[in-house]
Design a protein around this motif. Structure first.
Motif, short mmCIF file in Angstrom:
data_model
loop_
_atom_site.label_atom_id
_atom_site.label_comp_id
_atom_site.label_asym_id
_atom_site.label_seq_id
_atom_site.Cartn_x
_atom_site.Cartn_y
_atom_site.Cartn_z
N ASP A 32 0.84 -1.20 0.00
CA ASP A 32 0.00 0.00 0.00
C ASP A 32 0.88 1.25 0.00
O ASP A 32 2.10 1.17 -0.06
CB ASP A 32 -0.97 0.00 1.19
N TYR A 33 0.23 2.42 0.07
CA TYR A 33 0.93 3.70 0.01
C TYR A 33 2.06 3.79 1.03
O TYR A 33 3.20 4.15 0.69
CB TYR A 33 -0.08 4.84 0.23
N ILE A 34 1.76 3.48 2.28
CA ILE A 34 2.76 3.62 3.35
C ILE A 34 3.97 2.74 3.08
O ILE A 34 5.12 3.19 3.17
CB ILE A 34 2.14 3.29 4.73
N GLU A 35 3.73 1.48 2.74
CA GLU A 35 4.84 0.54 2.52
C GLU A 35 5.71 0.95 1.33
O GLU A 35 6.94 0.85 1.38
CB GLU A 35 4.30 -0.88 2.31
N VAL A 36 5.08 1.41 0.25
CA VAL A 36 5.85 1.82 -0.93
C VAL A 36 6.65 3.10 -0.64
O VAL A 36 7.79 3.24 -1.06
CB VAL A 36 4.95 2.00 -2.17
N MET A 37 6.06 4.01 0.12
CA MET A 37 6.79 5.22 0.51
C MET A 37 7.99 4.87 1.39
O MET A 37 9.05 5.51 1.30
CB MET A 37 5.86 6.21 1.23
N GLU A 38 7.84 3.86 2.22
CA GLU A 38 8.98 3.41 3.04
C GLU A 38 10.07 2.81 2.15
O GLU A 38 11.27 3.02 2.39
CB GLU A 38 8.50 2.40 4.08
N SER A 39 9.65 2.08 1.12
CA SER A 39 10.62 1.53 0.15
C SER A 39 11.32 2.65 -0.61
O SER A 39 12.53 2.58 -0.86
CB SER A 39 9.92 0.60 -0.84
N ASN A 40 10.56 3.69 -0.97
CA ASN A 40 11.15 4.85 -1.64
C ASN A 40 12.20 5.52 -0.75
O ASN A 40 13.26 5.95 -1.23
CB ASN A 40 10.06 5.87 -2.01
N LEU A 41 11.89 5.62 0.54
CA LEU A 41 12.85 6.22 1.48
C LEU A 41 14.14 5.42 1.52
O LEU A 41 15.23 6.00 1.45
CB LEU A 41 12.22 6.31 2.87
#
Length: 341
Positions: free
Chosen positions: A322-331
């Motif tokens: 989801d959004y949160i997990e992908v944003m964490e991967s982006n980080l």
């Protein structure tokens, strides 16, 4: 990405008429009085809007996204059935300027509760100081669908959805900044409370929980990107202007080129020069487009490649559910590329 196969307004109007004649009249207040399966029928334009609707609406909403997983949102064509489904909705959540075909269909749908996420925060133009050389991006597609931005409010001029700092065009990628996305979430929560007052307390609670989660994400980015070896990152899709601005980074986009097109020799040389000067290490590509441009650049400049997901859709190739997990991967990807400790 800058060449979008869009339905002309006349075709949309015709399809709206078809969709409407095929449907019985549907009151926008049906969900509140429980005659619509006890759930608010929500239509979201694409994944970032879908995520908000699902997280805030919870068990009280039935959410349909117009953009299916794996479809590049800017290229979306609407079927008469989809246009009809918009007209059937109790609540529509979209981001004006990303998908002109959707904007046209919503305008003609007659749905009372329509929320444009762009009006819930402040849009900005991202010129060369933040987004590098991406100010030409998207220029080629303008003639296909006219000047969509002319009808916009001055503070939310939507341009053609991919102007990235061209005159008169605001960058629409607000969801990639957790702070701006939280502002949008608050507005969506309030609008759902008004649309379905019977469940207002739950919407308020769900909004608060999501805003807190986005606050934690913002803190993780602030902490994780505090001391980078370089502040410059290179992207094939110039979607990260808000993120770069929020965390003091510089995005260098590949100017005037579709993410799947080959970069010009001149631009390759320019990127090579920038990379050397700024000690950039990585060319990022996205999950919904080919990695050919990034690999070409990497080969010609000696840079690495990596994935930085603009989160326009979730697929089985996404680095998270989801959004949160992908944003964490982006980080994590940014930390690695920027040498952040």
């Amino acid at each position: 990405m800058n060449v979008r196969r869009l339905i002309p307004t006349t075709a949309v109007a015709g399809a709206v008429a078809l969709g409407l004649t095929a449907l019985s009249a549907c009151s926008t207040s049906e969900a509140a009085d429980g005659s619509n399966g006890d759930k608010l029928k929500v239509t979201a334009s694409f994944y970032p809007m879908q995520f908000l609707a699902e997280k805030i609406g919870g068990e009280h909403v039935a959410v349909t996204s117009l953009t299916k997983p794996g479809v590049e949102p800017h290229d979306l064509e609407l079927t008469p059935r989809q246009i009809g489904s918009i007209s059937e909705s109790d609540y529509v959540l979209y981001l004006k300027g990303i998908q002109p075909a959707v904007d046209d269909a919503i305008k003609q749908s007659g749905v009372q509760n329509t929320v444009d996420a762009a009006t819930l925060t402040t849009l900005e133009n991202h010129g060369s100081e933040v987004s590098g050389h991406d100010h030409d991006h998207g220029h080629e597609g303008e003639e296909e669908h006219g000047h969509e931005g002319e009808e916009a409010h001055e503070e939310h001029s939507e341009g053609d959805g991919h102007n990235h700092g061209e005159e008169g065009g605001a960058d629409p990628h607000i969801w990639l900044d957790p702070v701006k996305y939280a502002e949008v979430a608050k507005g969506v929560g309030k609008s759902l409370e008004k649309a379905d007052p019977d469940h207002a307390a739950d919407y308020k609670k769900n909004t608060a929980a999501l805003v807190a989660e986005l606050g934690e994400l913002n803190t993780a980015y602030e902490t994780g990107l505090k001391n980078p070896a370089t502040k410059t990152f290179i992207t094939t899709h110039s979607a990260f202007g808000y993120l770069a601005e929020r965390y003091g980074l510089t995005q260098q986009g590949i100017a005037g080129i579709d993410p799947e097109a080959e970069p010009s020799p001149a631009r390759i040389q320019e990127i090579h020069t920038i990379a050397e000067k700024e000690k950039a290490t990585t060319v990022f590509f996205e999950t919904l487009a080919s990695d050919r441009t990034a690999k070409t650049l990497a080969k010609d400049t000696g840079l690495k490649t990596g994935v930085l997901d603009p989160l326009e859709g979730i697929t089985d190739k996404s680095q998270g559910a989801d959004y949160i997990e992908v944003m964490e991967s982006n980080l994590a990807a940014l930390q690695k590329a920027l040498g952040a400790k």
